[in-house]
Design a protein around this motif. Structure first.
Motif, PDB file in Angstrom:
ATOM      1  N   ILE A 135       3.801  -4.739  11.706  1.00 20.02           N
ATOM      2  CA  ILE A 135       4.113  -4.670  10.156  1.00 20.02           C
ATOM      3  C   ILE A 135       2.747  -5.237   9.579  1.00 20.02           C
ATOM      4  N   THR A 136       1.764  -4.695   9.429  1.00 25.75           N
ATOM      5  CA  THR A 136       0.610  -5.304   9.040  1.00 25.75           C
ATOM      6  C   THR A 136       0.259  -4.541   7.823  1.00 25.75           C
ATOM      7  N   PHE A 137      -0.630  -5.119   7.015  1.00 29.52           N
ATOM      8  CA  PHE A 137      -1.096  -4.613   5.796  1.00 29.52           C
ATOM      9  C   PHE A 137      -1.340  -3.031   5.762  1.00 29.52           C
ATOM     10  N   LEU A 138      -1.860  -2.584   6.942  1.00 28.80           N
ATOM     11  CA  LEU A 138      -2.430  -1.224   6.980  1.00 28.80           C
ATOM     12  C   LEU A 138      -0.978  -0.389   6.940  1.00 28.80           C
ATOM     13  N   HIS A 139       0.165  -0.751   7.684  1.00 34.02           N
ATOM     14  CA  HIS A 139       1.224  -0.049   8.134  1.00 34.02           C
ATOM     15  C   HIS A 139       2.030  -0.107   6.620  1.00 34.02           C
ATOM     16  N   LEU A 140       2.115  -1.195   6.115  1.00 28.13           N
ATOM     17  CA  LEU A 140       2.830  -0.944   4.672  1.00 28.13           C
ATOM     18  C   LEU A 140       1.924  -0.238   3.540  1.00 28.13           C
ATOM     19  N   TYR A 141       0.691  -0.360   3.526  1.00 22.78           N
ATOM     20  CA  TYR A 141      -0.077   0.328   2.737  1.00 22.78           C
ATOM     21  C   TYR A 141      -0.036   1.746   2.901  1.00 22.78           C
ATOM     22  N   HIS A 142      -0.187   2.099   4.192  1.00 20.63           N
ATOM     23  CA  HIS A 142      -0.195   3.487   4.448  1.00 20.63           C
ATOM     24  C   HIS A 142       1.257   4.096   3.886  1.00 20.63           C
ATOM     25  N   HIS A 143       2.325   3.528   4.295  1.00 16.90           N
ATOM     26  CA  HIS A 143       3.530   4.071   3.824  1.00 16.90           C
ATOM     27  C   HIS A 143       3.873   4.335   2.396  1.00 16.90           C
ATOM     28  N   THR A 144       3.764   3.111   1.760  1.00 17.17           N
ATOM     29  CA  THR A 144       3.766   3.098   0.344  1.00 17.17           C
ATOM     30  C   THR A 144       2.894   4.207  -0.482  1.00 17.17           C
ATOM     31  N   SER A 145       1.773   4.164  -0.081  1.00 15.71           N
ATOM     32  CA  SER A 145       0.649   5.174  -0.604  1.00 15.71           C
ATOM     33  C   SER A 145       1.296   6.587  -0.280  1.00 15.71           C
ATOM     34  N   MET A 146       1.646   7.031   0.828  1.00 20.19           N
ATOM     35  CA  MET A 146       2.171   8.392   1.084  1.00 20.19           C
ATOM     36  C   MET A 146       3.439   8.705   0.457  1.00 20.19           C
ATOM     37  N   VAL A 147       4.260   7.891   0.217  1.00 18.42           N
ATOM     38  CA  VAL A 147       5.453   7.874  -0.634  1.00 18.42           C
ATOM     39  C   VAL A 147       5.005   8.123  -2.368  1.00 18.42           C
ATOM     40  N   THR A 148       3.995   7.480  -2.598  1.00 15.67           N
ATOM     41  CA  THR A 148       3.681   7.233  -4.049  1.00 15.67           C
ATOM     42  C   THR A 148       2.916   8.913  -4.106  1.00 15.67           C
ATOM     43  N   TRP A 149       1.918   9.169  -3.173  1.00 17.15           N
ATOM     44  CA  TRP A 149       1.345  10.599  -3.301  1.00 17.15           C
ATOM     45  C   TRP A 149       2.484  11.669  -3.438  1.00 17.15           C
ATOM     46  N   LEU A 204      -8.628   9.658  12.181  1.00 11.41           N
ATOM     47  CA  LEU A 204      -9.763   9.723  11.585  1.00 11.41           C
ATOM     48  C   LEU A 204     -10.315  10.929  11.320  1.00 11.41           C
ATOM     49  N   ILE A 205     -10.333  11.620  12.312  1.00 10.95           N
ATOM     50  CA  ILE A 205     -10.667  13.299  11.951  1.00 10.95           C
ATOM     51  C   ILE A 205      -9.809  13.900  10.876  1.00 10.95           C
ATOM     52  N   PHE A 240      -7.626   5.162   3.517  1.00 15.01           N
ATOM     53  CA  PHE A 240      -7.008   5.241   4.938  1.00 15.01           C
ATOM     54  C   PHE A 240      -8.152   5.142   6.015  1.00 15.01           C
ATOM     55  N   PHE A 241      -9.156   6.161   5.793  1.00  8.08           N
ATOM     56  CA  PHE A 241     -10.331   6.213   6.659  1.00  8.08           C
ATOM     57  C   PHE A 241     -10.709   4.679   6.849  1.00  8.08           C
ATOM     58  N   ALA A 242     -11.156   4.090   5.868  1.00 12.27           N
ATOM     59  CA  ALA A 242     -11.820   2.671   6.100  1.00 12.27           C
ATOM     60  C   ALA A 242     -10.884   2.054   6.931  1.00 12.27           C
ATOM     61  N   MET A 245     -10.491   2.829  10.616  1.00 13.10           N
ATOM     62  CA  MET A 245     -11.736   2.661  11.224  1.00 13.10           C
ATOM     63  C   MET A 245     -11.734   0.981  11.553  1.00 13.10           C
ATOM     64  N   ASN A 246     -11.633   0.332  10.825  1.00 14.02           N
ATOM     65  CA  ASN A 246     -11.588  -1.140  11.050  1.00 14.02           C
ATOM     66  C   ASN A 246     -10.522  -1.370  11.978  1.00 14.02           C
ATOM     67  N   PHE A 247      -9.266  -0.900  12.016  1.00 16.83           N
ATOM     68  CA  PHE A 247      -8.212  -0.903  13.139  1.00 16.83           C
ATOM     69  C   PHE A 247      -8.789  -0.469  14.298  1.00 16.83           C
ATOM     70  N   TYR A 248      -9.372   0.559  14.520  1.00 13.29           N
ATOM     71  CA  TYR A 248      -9.887   1.091  15.633  1.00 13.29           C
ATOM     72  C   TYR A 248     -11.116   0.131  16.392  1.00 13.29           C
ATOM     73  N   VAL A 249     -11.986  -0.244  15.472  1.00 12.49           N
ATOM     74  CA  VAL A 249     -12.875  -1.216  15.821  1.00 12.49           C
ATOM     75  C   VAL A 249     -12.391  -2.277  16.513  1.00 12.49           C
ATOM     76  N   SER A 250     -11.566  -2.852  15.880  1.00 10.83           N
ATOM     77  CA  SER A 250     -10.959  -4.299  15.951  1.00 10.83           C
ATOM     78  C   SER A 250     -10.098  -4.322  17.242  1.00 10.83           C
ATOM     79  N   SER A 251      -9.268  -3.031  17.475  1.00  7.33           N
ATOM     80  CA  SER A 251      -8.433  -2.787  18.617  1.00  7.33           C
ATOM     81  C   SER A 251      -9.016  -2.533  19.928  1.00  7.33           C
ATOM     82  N   TYR A 252      -9.940  -1.598  19.807  1.00  3.84           N
ATOM     83  CA  TYR A 252     -10.567  -1.019  20.843  1.00  3.84           C
ATOM     84  C   TYR A 252     -12.035  -1.416  21.384  1.00  3.84           C
ATOM     85  N   LYS A 253     -12.851  -1.147  20.257  1.00  3.89           N
ATOM     86  CA  LYS A 253     -14.256  -1.478  20.441  1.00  3.89           C
ATOM     87  C   LYS A 253     -14.529  -3.151  20.829  1.00  3.89           C
TER      88      LYS A 253
END
Length: 281
Positions: A135-149, A204-205, A240-242, A245-253
């Motif tokens: 339950i990260t900021f990314l998770h909550l932001y993504h879900h609330t933003s998509m519902v708003t859209w 990301l694609i 979302f992309f930013a 991408m930050n999640f990908y870099v921090s989690s895998y790279k």
């Protein structure tokens, strides 16, 4: 429900008929949206965490399996709906559906509107299973933003400009909920989800394709959506992309870099040990 948008169609070039598609005003939409998001955030941030504080996490294995299987099937259904629409009217729609034609578009938007609300169950399951790290900021932001859209899209300004967006997003959700479903079966099934990190690449694609499509759809459409709504959607996708991408870099790279550094350190230690062994011999 007020008729916030009115559409006039020509009847064989002889007369005009006022055909209204019932929609909510922006104020009504904002109030309804605020209620939904308020209840969601209060539940997952305050009420459920307090309820789970002194309890063991629920396993919910069968419920999770059923939920994810349904989400996969529903997402496949949405992909089919929107691929059919794209096949009929092209990737860039250059028509302005009105009256009964627009009502048909609204009917096909509705399942996606429902899907974005069903996605909110993800967070509830995370809380009940005490997967607080999810339950990260990314998770909550993504879900609330998509519902708003989707509220602005369906309740205030229904249009077929987002059909490709719905198709791409639903396709990604087929893969995402398939991953969730397999991972919920237990650690013994981890070998079947080796493609986990590639899922973020697919997301990301997706964002790149969505931004590109929204740009050209707005530019080439004979009936573009209001600029404020278009800019709002573009901002969401870019954010979302930013964040992804930050999640990908921090989690895998970062993990990959640490792994390489650890391997190098182990190799050095091995070399030192060999040198010492040779001196002893």
């Amino acid at each position: 429900m007020d008729a916030g948008l009115e559409y006039i169609v020509e009847d064989l070039g002889i007369n005009n008929a006022n055909l209204s598609i019932p929609t909510w005003t922006l104020q009504e939409t904002s109030i309804g949206l605020a209620i939904v998001l308020g209840l969601y955030l209060i539940m997952v941030v305050k009420i459920l965490p307090t309820f789970m504080k002194n309890r063991e996490p629920y396993q919910l294995k069968n419920i999770m399996l059923a939920y994810n299987a349904f989400q996969v099937a529903f997402s496949v259904h949405l992909v089919f709906i929107y691929l059919r629409y794209i096949y009929r009217f092209n990737i860039i729609t250059t028509r302005c559906p009105k009256g009964e034609d627009l009502q048909g578009v609204v009917n096909e938007i509705f399942p996606y509107f429902i899907a974005k609300h069903l996605d909110l169950m993800d967070t509830i399951f995370f809380v009940l299973r005490k997967k607080d790290n999810q339950i990260t900021f990314l998770h909550l932001y993504h879900h609330t933003s998509m519902v708003t859209w989707t509220w602005l899209h369906f309740m205030y300004h229904p249009t077929d400009n987002f059909v490709v967006v719905g198709m791409l997003n639903s396709l990604v959700h087929v893969l995402m909920y398939a991953y969730y479903g397999i991972s919920s079966l237990g650690p013994e099934y981890a070998k079947y989800i080796w493609w986990k990190k590639h899922l973020t690449k697919v997301q990301l694609i997706q964002f790149i394709l969505v931004v590109s499509h929204l740009h050209y759809q707005q530019k080439l459409s004979p009936c573009p959506i209001p600029n404020f709504f278009h800019n709002f959607c573009m901002f969401l996708i870019c954010s979302f992309f930013a964040l992804f991408m930050n999640f990908y870099v921090s989690s895998y790279k970062s993990k990959s870099k640490k792994s390489k550094e650890l391997k190098t350190e182990n190799d050095r230690n091995a070399e030192v040990s060999d040198e010492r062994l040779m001196k002893i011999q």
